[in-house]
Design a protein around this motif. Sequence first.
Motif, short mmCIF file in Angstrom:
data_model
loop_
_atom_site.label_atom_id
_atom_site.label_comp_id
_atom_site.label_asym_id
_atom_site.label_seq_id
_atom_site.Cartn_x
_atom_site.Cartn_y
_atom_site.Cartn_z
N ASP A 7 33.87 7.02 -24.01
CA ASP A 7 33.58 6.33 -25.28
C ASP A 7 34.50 4.60 -25.93
O ASP A 7 34.29 4.34 -26.04
N ARG A 8 35.80 4.37 -24.40
CA ARG A 8 36.69 3.72 -24.12
C ARG A 8 35.68 2.55 -23.74
O ARG A 8 35.92 1.82 -24.18
N VAL A 9 34.71 3.07 -22.76
CA VAL A 9 33.95 2.04 -22.47
C VAL A 9 32.80 1.26 -23.46
O VAL A 9 32.64 0.06 -24.24
N CYS A 10 32.91 2.45 -23.88
CA CYS A 10 31.66 2.23 -25.11
C CYS A 10 32.26 1.67 -26.41
O CYS A 10 31.32 1.06 -26.88
N ARG A 11 33.03 1.51 -26.77
CA ARG A 11 34.07 0.13 -27.96
C ARG A 11 33.93 -0.74 -27.68
O ARG A 11 33.44 -1.17 -28.41
N LYS A 12 33.95 -0.77 -26.16
CA LYS A 12 33.67 -2.40 -25.90
C LYS A 12 32.67 -2.78 -25.21
O LYS A 12 32.30 -4.20 -25.40
N ASN A 13 31.88 -1.75 -25.07
CA ASN A 13 30.20 -2.47 -25.08
C ASN A 13 29.64 -1.41 -25.62
O ASN A 13 28.65 -0.45 -24.85
N LYS A 22 17.04 4.90 -6.72
CA LYS A 22 17.13 3.66 -7.71
C LYS A 22 17.59 3.85 -9.16
O LYS A 22 17.67 4.41 -9.88
N LEU A 23 19.17 3.60 -9.21
CA LEU A 23 19.38 4.07 -10.39
C LEU A 23 20.75 3.27 -11.18
O LEU A 23 21.08 2.70 -11.89
N GLY A 24 20.35 1.95 -10.51
CA GLY A 24 20.50 0.39 -11.47
C GLY A 24 22.20 0.27 -11.54
O GLY A 24 22.63 0.31 -10.34
N SER A 25 22.83 -0.49 -12.23
CA SER A 25 24.41 -1.05 -12.39
C SER A 25 24.91 -0.63 -13.58
O SER A 25 24.34 -0.38 -14.42
N PHE A 26 26.68 0.09 -13.42
CA PHE A 26 26.87 0.70 -14.39
C PHE A 26 27.85 0.52 -14.85
O PHE A 26 29.06 -0.71 -13.83
N ASP A 27 28.06 1.01 -16.25
CA ASP A 27 29.86 -0.23 -16.63
C ASP A 27 31.19 0.79 -16.44
O ASP A 27 32.07 0.58 -15.59
N LEU A 28 30.65 1.64 -15.82
CA LEU A 28 31.28 2.85 -15.80
C LEU A 28 30.95 4.61 -14.65
O LEU A 28 29.95 4.89 -15.33
#
Length: 347
Positions: free
Chosen positions: A170-176, A244-250
Amino acid sequence: MVSKPKFKLDDQSAITPELANQALFGEQRETNPGQLTAFKGQLAIILEIAHSEFVRSVAAEKIVERLAQNLHNLRSQAGPAIWKLLIPIAQQHPLQKYLLQDPFTKWSFEKPRGYSGDATLLDIYYQHSSTDEIIDSATPLGKEIYAYTSNAASSVAGRERRDILAQYVDRVCRKNHSAEILSVACGHLRESEKSEALARGDLKRWVALDQDPQSIVTVMQNNPADIVKPIQGSVRGLLRRSYKLGSFDLVYASGLYDYLQTKLGAKLLQRCWELVKPGGMFMFANFSDEIQTDGYMETFMDWPLILRNEADMQEIIDAALPANEFKSRTYYGSNRNIVYAEVTRLN
């Protein structure tokens, strides 16, 4: 019949019995016969006291709480080499027929899904509604024991961990609001049920990786398909870059490190670090070496874990990453039964 620890989830897990055994008990060495005899005697007394109390119908919660504390103390005093020899003795004691009436202890010991710490076991100590039938089918004594085991400090910490994971998301998603999340060894992803961001659809995707197909099905059935993307995959496959996962914020691993040697844990962190975006975070958690239920878990639950402290967590981080690439923080949960590490990639 004594159940042997089953760390090898499948041929791709990279968590072999040999590696786990070395991490838990160290290199095999001879034990002092006199010391072994003395500790066997202490164990016999501990088990007989608990057994006699069950026979006399003493309150089950008090019996198991005292038993767990006594086993913890004995484990600490005996040391790894002797303790390893005491575990099967405890598992063969008549006391087991009482303790296995507890659905939590029984599920852990019998391992219906073939390995330690499966997602249903976590649901049992989460007190999740999906396990109501399992709990309801227990004997009255089993339910009394469960009232203790599911509310022991280690179980309380496990439930808090689930909530902390949701808070990270939730904290990551509040920023992005287009955040991308990866859960490694996701189990049933129960933290998704606690996430406000997911309830609002306030993120781009949440990839849930696990090698157990039953867990993948459960995640698919209980989460929105447009956001939560389950992938069947293993630690070994992740290390080999098979997906093949890509990249992530968390990126986070909530319970996996309980089974990983330091060297393998560092390798996994290095691999996951490749998936973390600039400014993103990798977080992992581990049961703490301060827990008091370790002796009970390793004997009657047949659920040995690699326990760590803050210094151990930092050791994994420092072994994995160049110092100029990250900032890190380690901390304990509220009752210090789980230790957490977060590693943020510098821009």
